[in-house]
Design an enzyme around this catalytic site. Structure first.
Site, mmCIF file in Angstrom:
data_model
loop_
_atom_site.group_PDB
_atom_site.id
_atom_site.type_symbol
_atom_site.label_atom_id
_atom_site.label_comp_id
_atom_site.label_asym_id
_atom_site.label_seq_id
_atom_site.Cartn_x
_atom_site.Cartn_y
_atom_site.Cartn_z
ATOM 1 N N THR A 122 11.541 19.659 -38.563
ATOM 2 C CA THR A 122 12.759 20.951 -38.738
ATOM 3 C C THR A 122 13.219 20.577 -39.106
ATOM 4 O O THR A 122 13.972 19.704 -39.248
ATOM 5 C CB THR A 122 12.574 20.100 -37.046
ATOM 6 O OG1 THR A 122 11.617 20.665 -35.554
ATOM 7 C CG2 THR A 122 13.728 21.713 -36.924
ATOM 8 N N LYS A 212 10.335 27.411 -35.837
ATOM 9 C CA LYS A 212 10.601 26.408 -35.445
ATOM 10 C C LYS A 212 11.635 26.968 -34.862
ATOM 11 O O LYS A 212 11.749 26.369 -33.365
ATOM 12 C CB LYS A 212 10.510 24.836 -36.026
ATOM 13 C CG LYS A 212 10.735 23.845 -35.626
ATOM 14 C CD LYS A 212 9.675 23.742 -34.641
ATOM 15 C CE LYS A 212 10.214 22.894 -33.507
ATOM 16 N NZ LYS A 212 8.476 22.454 -32.693
ATOM 17 N N GLY A 261 16.723 23.603 -13.139
ATOM 18 C CA GLY A 261 16.631 21.666 -13.051
ATOM 19 C C GLY A 261 18.457 21.592 -13.721
ATOM 20 O O GLY A 261 19.137 22.026 -13.986
ATOM 21 N N CYS A 268 14.320 16.996 -29.541
ATOM 22 C CA CYS A 268 14.720 18.924 -29.813
ATOM 23 C C CYS A 268 15.498 19.692 -29.728
ATOM 24 O O CYS A 268 16.361 20.344 -30.356
ATOM 25 C CB CYS A 268 12.809 19.492 -29.900
ATOM 26 S SG CYS A 268 11.654 17.891 -30.671
HETATM 27 N N1 LIG Z 1 9.586 14.396 -30.884
HETATM 28 C C1 LIG Z 1 8.890 15.125 -30.618
HETATM 29 O O1 LIG Z 1 8.477 16.164 -29.781
HETATM 30 C C2 LIG Z 1 8.339 16.396 -32.283
HETATM 31 C C3 LIG Z 1 8.401 18.105 -32.567
HETATM 32 C C4 LIG Z 1 8.148 18.952 -32.961
HETATM 33 C C5 LIG Z 1 8.913 18.704 -34.176
HETATM 34 N N2 LIG Z 1 9.459 17.289 -34.686
HETATM 35 C C6 LIG Z 1 10.403 17.462 -36.097
HETATM 36 O O2 LIG Z 1 9.644 16.055 -36.125
HETATM 37 C C7 LIG Z 1 10.619 15.512 -37.147
HETATM 38 C C8 LIG Z 1 10.079 14.206 -36.623
HETATM 39 O O3 LIG Z 1 10.615 13.562 -35.177
HETATM 40 P P1 LIG Z 1 9.969 12.725 -34.714
HETATM 41 O O4 LIG Z 1 10.253 12.346 -33.132
HETATM 42 O O5 LIG Z 1 8.791 12.418 -34.582
HETATM 43 O O6 LIG Z 1 11.135 11.470 -35.095
HETATM 44 P P2 LIG Z 1 10.687 9.515 -34.455
HETATM 45 O O7 LIG Z 1 12.056 9.357 -34.527
HETATM 46 O O8 LIG Z 1 10.042 9.278 -33.603
HETATM 47 O O9 LIG Z 1 10.124 8.636 -35.950
HETATM 48 C C9 LIG Z 1 10.415 8.525 -37.178
HETATM 49 C C10 LIG Z 1 9.661 7.498 -38.052
HETATM 50 O O10 LIG Z 1 9.896 8.207 -39.466
HETATM 51 C C11 LIG Z 1 10.382 6.408 -39.819
HETATM 52 N N3 LIG Z 1 11.068 6.326 -40.875
HETATM 53 C C12 LIG Z 1 12.654 6.303 -40.905
HETATM 54 N N4 LIG Z 1 12.466 6.436 -42.519
HETATM 55 C C13 LIG Z 1 11.887 6.312 -43.324
HETATM 56 C C14 LIG Z 1 11.756 6.432 -44.443
HETATM 57 N N5 LIG Z 1 12.639 6.973 -45.746
HETATM 58 N N6 LIG Z 1 10.544 6.521 -45.083
HETATM 59 C C15 LIG Z 1 9.469 6.125 -44.085
HETATM 60 N N7 LIG Z 1 9.858 6.220 -42.973
HETATM 61 C C16 LIG Z 1 11.010 6.411 -42.299
HETATM 62 C C17 LIG Z 1 11.191 5.918 -38.754
HETATM 63 O O11 LIG Z 1 10.919 4.696 -39.237
HETATM 64 C C18 LIG Z 1 10.255 6.604 -37.942
HETATM 65 O O12 LIG Z 1 9.447 5.950 -37.322
HETATM 66 C C19 LIG Z 1 11.730 15.725 -36.947
HETATM 67 O O13 LIG Z 1 12.224 16.540 -37.580
HETATM 68 C C20 LIG Z 1 11.844 16.607 -35.125
HETATM 69 O O14 LIG Z 1 12.875 17.678 -35.308
HETATM 70 C C21 LIG Z 1 9.383 16.273 -33.491
HETATM 71 O O1 LIG Z 2 10.799 24.580 -17.076
HETATM 72 C C1 LIG Z 2 11.594 23.495 -17.661
HETATM 73 C C2 LIG Z 2 10.825 23.391 -19.010
HETATM 74 C C3 LIG Z 2 10.945 22.163 -19.673
HETATM 75 N N1 LIG Z 2 12.622 21.619 -18.712
HETATM 76 C C4 LIG Z 2 13.200 20.521 -19.607
HETATM 77 O O2 LIG Z 2 13.265 21.351 -21.157
HETATM 78 C C5 LIG Z 2 13.534 19.437 -21.770
HETATM 79 C C6 LIG Z 2 11.987 20.177 -23.107
HETATM 80 O O3 LIG Z 2 10.624 19.345 -22.701
HETATM 81 P P1 LIG Z 2 9.658 19.880 -23.523
HETATM 82 O O4 LIG Z 2 9.993 21.277 -24.118
HETATM 83 O O5 LIG Z 2 8.456 20.035 -22.558
HETATM 84 O O6 LIG Z 2 9.086 18.626 -24.297
HETATM 85 P P2 LIG Z 2 9.848 18.708 -26.254
HETATM 86 O O7 LIG Z 2 8.975 17.290 -26.564
HETATM 87 O O8 LIG Z 2 11.145 18.263 -26.362
HETATM 88 O O9 LIG Z 2 8.786 20.084 -26.685
HETATM 89 C C7 LIG Z 2 9.953 20.849 -27.126
HETATM 90 O O10 LIG Z 2 10.360 20.592 -28.526
HETATM 91 C C8 LIG Z 2 9.623 20.130 -29.398
HETATM 92 C C9 LIG Z 2 10.005 19.450 -30.215
HETATM 93 O O11 LIG Z 2 11.100 20.529 -31.068
HETATM 94 C C10 LIG Z 2 8.799 21.491 -29.839
HETATM 95 O O12 LIG Z 2 8.106 21.023 -30.672
HETATM 96 C C11 LIG Z 2 8.336 21.747 -28.254
HETATM 97 O O13 LIG Z 2 6.944 23.047 -28.496
HETATM 98 C C12 LIG Z 2 9.066 22.262 -27.373
HETATM 99 O O14 LIG Z 2 8.796 22.305 -26.869
HETATM 100 C C13 LIG Z 2 12.730 18.479 -21.295
HETATM 101 O O15 LIG Z 2 13.795 17.951 -20.719
HETATM 102 C C14 LIG Z 2 12.410 18.940 -19.441
HETATM 103 O O16 LIG Z 2 12.738 18.471 -18.169
HETATM 104 C C15 LIG Z 2 12.663 22.227 -17.934
HETATM 105 O O17 LIG Z 2 13.948 21.649 -17.493
HETATM 106 N N2 LIG Z 2 12.371 23.599 -17.220
#
Ligand SMILES: NC(=O)c1ccc[n+]([C@@H]2O[C@H](COP(=O)([O-])OP(=O)(O)OC[C@H]3O[C@@H](n4cnc5c(N)ncnc54)[C@H](O)[C@@H]3O)[C@@H](O)[C@H]2O)c1
Ligand SMILES: O=c1ccn([C@@H]2O[C@H](COP(=O)(O)OP(=O)(O)O[C@H]3O[C@H](CO)[C@@H](O)[C@H](O)[C@H]3O)[C@@H](O)[C@H]2O)c(=O)[nH]1
Length: 430
Positions: A122, A212, A261, A268
């Site tokens: 992101t 995003k 809640g 994120c």
């Molecule tokens: N976690 C989510 O649910 C989620 C969902 C959608 C988007 N995103 C976005 O995706 C991105 C990654 O998030 P994440 O939660 O997977 O991160 P994370 O912290 O879980 O994982 C990142 C990984 O990158 C590795 N890393 C760090 N520096 C590095 C380098 N120079 N070369 C190779 N590897 C390296 C770390 O060791 C780690 O394993 C962020 O921008 C986040 O906002 C996260």
């Molecule tokens: O009705 C609701 C729904 C969610 N939550 C809270 O909101 C937070 C986020 O929940 P959720 O969105 O399910 O989990 P994430 O894994 O953080 O996912 C969000 O963040 C990600 C990272 O950007 C995106 O990819 C997803 O689409 C987006 O839903 C949590 O603390 C939940 O407990 C509430 O309190 N009430």
């Protein structure tokens, strides 16, 4: 196709395992040697339902891992799934993804064929082209638009249901700057589009970056609005869940993300709303509504504590905290609401006894000195009060366990425990 994914955290591992399952050959690149070793042994480095099975099936075979960026030269496209955390002022910190882009560029310098670099992380509008694209050009000595292209493909998976979300998305957003990049990115997603028929949004790179943030800001603000309405409901002795179930029937509102809640946490919503606010400020715009959503979110843990204090002043008391993960189904505690809740209990002189089915080890890094127990039953035993922070299903089954509390006061931040005889029950917004 041959794909490389840089970063093997929650997103990178899920995306890699799912792409392997869809038939691609995938190489994960991570700087963490333990993660690389685990993946090659067929073990998932994170807790995510369904991921163990996929990594066990493909790990060491169609899914391999390495610390060597040189592996990208054997692939057709590289996805950057690296962290983009917040700086102290909330703005996006791109230093990690910039370092990854530099290493990637250096490796691509000696690749002859065309390569596509896809930003999965992101990032605020402009980052993919102006920051990362330029770094890759400099490091590779190659020209963007000729030797390689950049693209942006935001990820919408949720932790706790990451595999299911990735394999069955509502939409796939393909942000590209030219037809060649679009064709290659579309080819990567072809098996997913065939198997789950999501909407495919073909758009520009800056639009993809903004989609995003807009998506997350909308959802976070929706939950904060629901929390604000819930707080008002509680003041008037109205059950917010009955109200929300009813308004959710309006198609224009929708029934999901209406659970009021203790607020939103995770890796994120907090960081992405903060980054959007900072990005708006940078352009001289005051994003009042998103700022208000953040403010409401910060109030909810305080309200939980106030409700506890109405029944049990925490000073010197043993208080059980049920749930440490930021949501059920994950071991992630990043920005979990449990953190401000535990801090507030400590500030008030309480003894905290905490339980979570999978997130204890991660929370130990934040609070090494509180007591962690192996079950909700053990946490409740002898406690003077209990705060429910995460809606793990197993908390719904608690019953006689409350009888072992010294003072059975339960303040529920997630509407997961049932109101019942024999306990003093307070719902946060009901
Ligand atoms: N976690 C989510 O649910 C989620 C969902 C959608 C988007 N995103 C976005 O995706 C991105 C990654 O998030 P994440 O939660 O997977 O991160 P994370 O912290 O879980 O994982 C990142 C990984 O990158 C590795 N890393 C760090 N520096 C590095 C380098 N120079 N070369 C190779 N590897 C390296 C770390 O060791 C780690 O394993 C962020 O921008 C986040 O906002 C996260
Ligand atoms: O009705 C609701 C729904 C969610 N939550 C809270 O909101 C937070 C986020 O929940 P959720 O969105 O399910 O989990 P994430 O894994 O953080 O996912 C969000 O963040 C990600 C990272 O950007 C995106 O990819 C997803 O689409 C987006 O839903 C949590 O603390 C939940 O407990 C509430 O309190 N009430």
């Amino acid at each position: 196709m041959e794909l490389s994914i840089v970063g093997s955290g929650y997103v990178g591992t899920t995306v890699a395992a799912c792409f392997a399952d869809l038939g691609h050959s995938v190489t994960n690149i991570d700087i963490d040697e333990d993660i690389v070793e685990q993946l090659n042994d067929g073990q998932a480095p994170i807790h995510e339902p369904g991921l163990d099975e996929l990594v066990a099936e493909h790990g060491g075979d169609r899914l391999t891992a390495t610390t060597d960026y040189g592996a990208v030269r054997e692939t057709d496209a590289t996805f950057l799934a690296l962290p983009t955390p917040s700086r102290a002022d909330g703005s996006i910190d791109t230093s990690i993804i910039e370092a990854g882009a530099r290493s990637l560029g250096e490796a691509l310098g000696s690749k002859d064929d065309y390569h596509l670099v896809v930003v999965k992380s992101t990032v605020v509008p402009g980052t993919t082209e102006d920051v990362l694209g330029s770094i890759i050009e400099d490091a590779s000595n190659e020209s963007r638009g000729e030797d390689f292209d950049v693209a942006m493909n935001p990820e919408f998976l949720r932790e706790g249901s990451a595999v299911e979300d990735f394999l069955g998305p509502d939409k796939v957003v393909l942000g590209t700057e030219n037809e060649r990049a679009n064709e290659r990115l579309s080819a990567v997603f072809e098996p997913l589009v065939e198997s789950s028929a999501p909407a495919v949004v073909e758009t520009g790179i800056r639009e993809a970056e903004m989609i995003k943030y807009a998506n997350n800001a909308f959802l976070a603000t929706k939950v904060s609005l629901v929390n604000e309405l819930g707080n008002i409901c509680k003041e008037y002795d109205v059950d917010a869940y009955e109200v929300m179930d009813a308004i959710g029937l309006d198609d224009r509102i929708g029934e999901r993300f209406l659970r009021s809640g203790v607020g939103w946490g995770g890796s994120c919503f907090p960081k992405d709303t903060a980054a959007l606010v900072a990005a708006a400020h940078e352009k001289g715009y005051e994003p009042s509504l998103v700022e208000a959503a953040i403010e409401v979110n910060e109030k909810q843990p305080k309200r939980l504590l106030e409700l506890l204090e109405d029944h049990v002043p925490p000073q010197g008391k043993r208080i059980a905290v049920l749930g440490l993960a930021f949501k059920p189904g994950t071991d992630d505690v990043r920005n979990s609401r449990a953190i401000p809740v535990i801090e507030a209990l400590q500030n008030r002189g309480a003894t905290v006894v905490a339980y979570d089915p999978v997130a204890t080890e991660n929370m130990r890094e934040h609070f090494p000195d509180i007591e962690y127990v192996e079950s909700a039953t053990a946490a409740l035993d002898g406690a003077d009060g209990a705060l429910v922070v995460t809606d793990w299903d197993e908390f719904a089954a608690l019953d006689d366990e409350f009888e072992s509390m010294t003072d059975p006061v339960v303040v529920d931040g997630r509407r997961i425990v049932e109101r019942r005889e024999g306990i003093t029950y307070e719902g946060l917004t009901w």
